[in-house]
Every structure is written in C-alpha cells, then in structure tokens.
Design an enzyme around this catalytic site. Sequence first.
Site, PDB file in Angstrom:
ATOM      1  CG  HIS A 155      36.370  49.801  41.539  1.00 25.56           C
ATOM      2  ND1 HIS A 155      35.895  49.630  42.687  1.00 25.56           N
ATOM      3  CD2 HIS A 155      37.326  48.928  40.649  1.00 25.56           C
ATOM      4  CE1 HIS A 155      36.436  47.659  42.631  1.00 25.56           C
ATOM      5  NE2 HIS A 155      36.136  47.434  41.329  1.00 25.56           N
TER       6      HIS A 155
ATOM      7  CG  ASP B 118      32.993  50.714  43.204  1.00 24.46           C
ATOM      8  OD1 ASP B 118      33.824  51.514  43.279  1.00 24.46           O
ATOM      9  OD2 ASP B 118      32.190  50.804  43.781  1.00 24.46           O
TER      10      ASP B 118
ATOM     11  CG  ASP C  54      37.266  43.860  43.713  1.00 29.05           C
ATOM     12  OD1 ASP C  54      37.643  44.797  42.675  1.00 29.05           O
ATOM     13  OD2 ASP C  54      35.939  43.427  43.395  1.00 29.05           O
TER      14      ASP C  54
ATOM     15  CD  GLU D 129      34.553  47.297  38.850  1.00 26.74           C
ATOM     16  OE1 GLU D 129      34.262  47.052  37.912  1.00 26.74           O
ATOM     17  OE2 GLU D 129      33.735  47.136  40.452  1.00 26.74           O
ATOM     18  CD  GLU D 130      33.318  45.738  43.999  1.00 22.10           C
ATOM     19  OE1 GLU D 130      33.056  44.766  43.029  1.00 22.10           O
ATOM     20  OE2 GLU D 130      34.412  45.857  44.061  1.00 22.10           O
TER      21      GLU D 130
ATOM     22  CG  ASP E   2      39.046  45.761  38.934  1.00 22.57           C
ATOM     23  OD1 ASP E   2      39.183  44.911  40.616  1.00 22.57           O
ATOM     24  OD2 ASP E   2      37.336  45.827  38.849  1.00 22.57           O
TER      25      ASP E   2
ATOM     26  CG  HIS F  19      32.991  40.719  45.221  1.00 20.56           C
ATOM     27  ND1 HIS F  19      32.155  40.874  44.819  1.00 20.56           N
ATOM     28  CD2 HIS F  19      33.977  41.501  44.881  1.00 20.56           C
ATOM     29  CE1 HIS F  19      32.297  41.420  43.388  1.00 20.56           C
ATOM     30  NE2 HIS F  19      33.327  42.708  43.523  1.00 20.56           N
TER      31      HIS F  19
HETATM   32 ZN   LIG Z   1      36.740  45.282  41.430  1.00 16.66          ZN
END
Ligand SMILES: [Zn+2]
Length: 402
Positions: free
Chosen positions: A90, A92, A123, A157-158, A184, A378
Amino acid sequence: MGGIKELNGLIDGYEKEMVATLSQMVRLPAVSPVNGGKGEVKKAAYLKDLLERWGFKVKTYAYKDPTGSPRPNLIAKYGNAKRTLWLLSHLDVVAEGERALWKTDPFTPAIKDGKIFGRGTTDNGQSAVASIFALKALKELGIEPKYNVGIGLVADEEIGSAYGIAKLMNEGIFKASDMYVVPDVGAADGSEIEIVEKSALWLKVTIHGKQVHASTPEQGLNAFRCMVRYLAKVDELLHKKYKKKDSLFDPNVSTFEMTKHEKNVDSTNIIPGKEVFYIDSRILPQYEVDKVLGDIKRLSKGKEFKGARFEFEIIQREDATKPTKSSSEIARLLANTIRKQRRIKPRFIGIGGGTVAAFFRRKGMPAVCWSTCDPVAHQPNEYAKIKDMVADAKVFAALFLK
Ligand SMILES: [Zn+2]
C-alpha cells in the site's frame, strides 16, 4: 536466461537505486485526505513514471473519497502465463504522530546504520520498492516468469481500504486462480508467514449525563463516574467470557482495550455531563463479533447507569476470515523460497492487525502475508533496514522462477 545466482547478483547491484526510490517515497507523504493529508497522488505518479521508464505498462484506478480527493491505485502486470502471482503493497501512510518524538523529520529521509528513517519506510514502502525491483530484475535478465508478475500499489489501506482494495476487487483484475502475497506483516528474521487475522472492532462510546457544579453532584449526573464503572464491567466481562486461546496468534487471546478518551471539562470543579471514549477489540476467529458487540451494549443497561444515555458507533469492523491454508500452493511456494534463500524454517502465524489479505480470503482467494522488518510501523522514528529490503526483493523474484 538467468537463474537464482544471476537474479541475486543483479538485485544486490540495485541497492543504491532502491534506497533512492524509498527515500523519494518518504518525501511524498501519502496520509489520507480524510485525516487532513495529501493522499497518494504524487507518490503514485512518481512510481508510475518509474515503472513506465523501465518499460512496464501501468494502469491507474483512482477513486474519489469523501473529501473529493482522487485516491490512485497502480496495477502493473508482466508475463504471458495463465495465472498471476500478485505482490500487493500500500502507498498510504499514517500521520507522523507526536512530532517531538521524532529525532529526524518524518518526511525527510535520513540514512544511518544501514537504515532509512521516515514515515512509511517499513509500512509499506520497503515492500513496494522490493516488489518493483524484483520485477525489474526478472525483466532485465529476460526471465520468462512461471506466473505473471502482478504488482499492486494500493491506496487507503490505513483506514480501511474503502478507496483501495475494496473497490479494486470489483474491477475484474483479480482471479480466483491467482495467488496473493501481501508483504505488509513481518518478523525481524523473515521467519513468519501470516495466514489469518483476528476480527477487529473499533467502537466509539458516548455517555450523556448532566453537567453541574462539583459541589452539588446530586443535581447532575456524573458521566465520568458512569464511564469508569461501565468500563470496569466491560473489562471484566469480556476477558472472562471470551478467554479461549489459539497458539497461532501472539498474543494467543482476544484483546479488549480502552484506548482514546476525548477531552471533557476544563475545570476541576465541574462535573462532566459527557464522556467520549473508544474501545479497540481484536477477537479470535472462534468468536462472533456480534456477540461481543451485544455484550458491550447490554452492560450499559445496568441499574447504576439510570438516567444516563449511551451511544455506540462502530468506527471500524472487520470480521475474521477463514485462514489461508498452510498447505495451499502459495503458502508452500513462499515457505520453500524462504527456506532456500534464507536457510531458515518459516512458521505460519495469525495476527491481530488487519491487512488487505482479508479481502482476498473473504472471497476464498489464497493470500499470505510476509516480509522482513522490525516492529516499528506507526511509531516515531520508523525505519526500514536496507539489507531487509534487498533480501526481500530476492525472495520475491525467486517466487517466479520455474
Ligand atoms: Zn501497512
């Protein structure tokens, strides 16, 4: 025609270029416009241009989100085989979080000790870069891949994939006979292949009481007290009732956590008339989400909450899917490739987070999640290790050798 040695050698030679690509992706933050970000437009344009310069055809699927922003998803395919093996990352990223906790600017790449620091590096930038360079290597060596290489660089995705994989699923791109790798999720040594996820339930709870002066509590209804007592009951009941264990997962139980709490009153001498808080539940697939939700709601009807009004809003809900079988073709192919390339024995696991793999599993399509990374997604000072990115590209490329 090239073999594994040529592929690995070629990919080693890509290292500088891979670092430059991931660095550029960090400079193009793709935080969701719904959360005040700029979205994937610039990052997608950069990667599309790169892939086209390498000679690949890229199709863009852009969907408008509620802010009116286009959310581009990129699809590239290579090969003349019947079936396609997809690598889905992903574009984003989540926001930087508390800026003061970062040692370097989250959106300016910083390279130190073999790591690239910046939001979105692990990520999911590392895997996006590893996938496209694996593809580049196959083409450069003139390798006719065993399966078509399908690269998906998806949006949104987030926060639930509504403008990403959820919409792409209806475009007729993905076939039931195809295979899906979602890089991921990962362990630091690359030994974990994820085949199942817990259900996720994010709940916003609002308690309405009555605000009064703190010296006359009998005239009001203290929403804070209701919240404390209510959460104590929720915490106790859920952990007692839903206590099954499943060793596929770490932690091996369902989790029920009170997380965010919104600001209430400004002064010590005011009894709050309203509380807003959130509960994050990750539920083992053995349990039904509706049962948990029913219990959470039922507990608000106790006598001690008389006069208070409870409101429940589901922020996100993903019901667990059937696992991808560890005996499925893609699970075995990936496990064998890791074993050969890394000389380690991979194991199959479940996780509490969500990935786009669930969308495929829901339709009975086999999807596995795998990559090599430290658990820094994150977090402030998120990073990707350069050697992991290069080594994962080698595994991805090897998946396509006959
Ligand atoms: Zn991810």
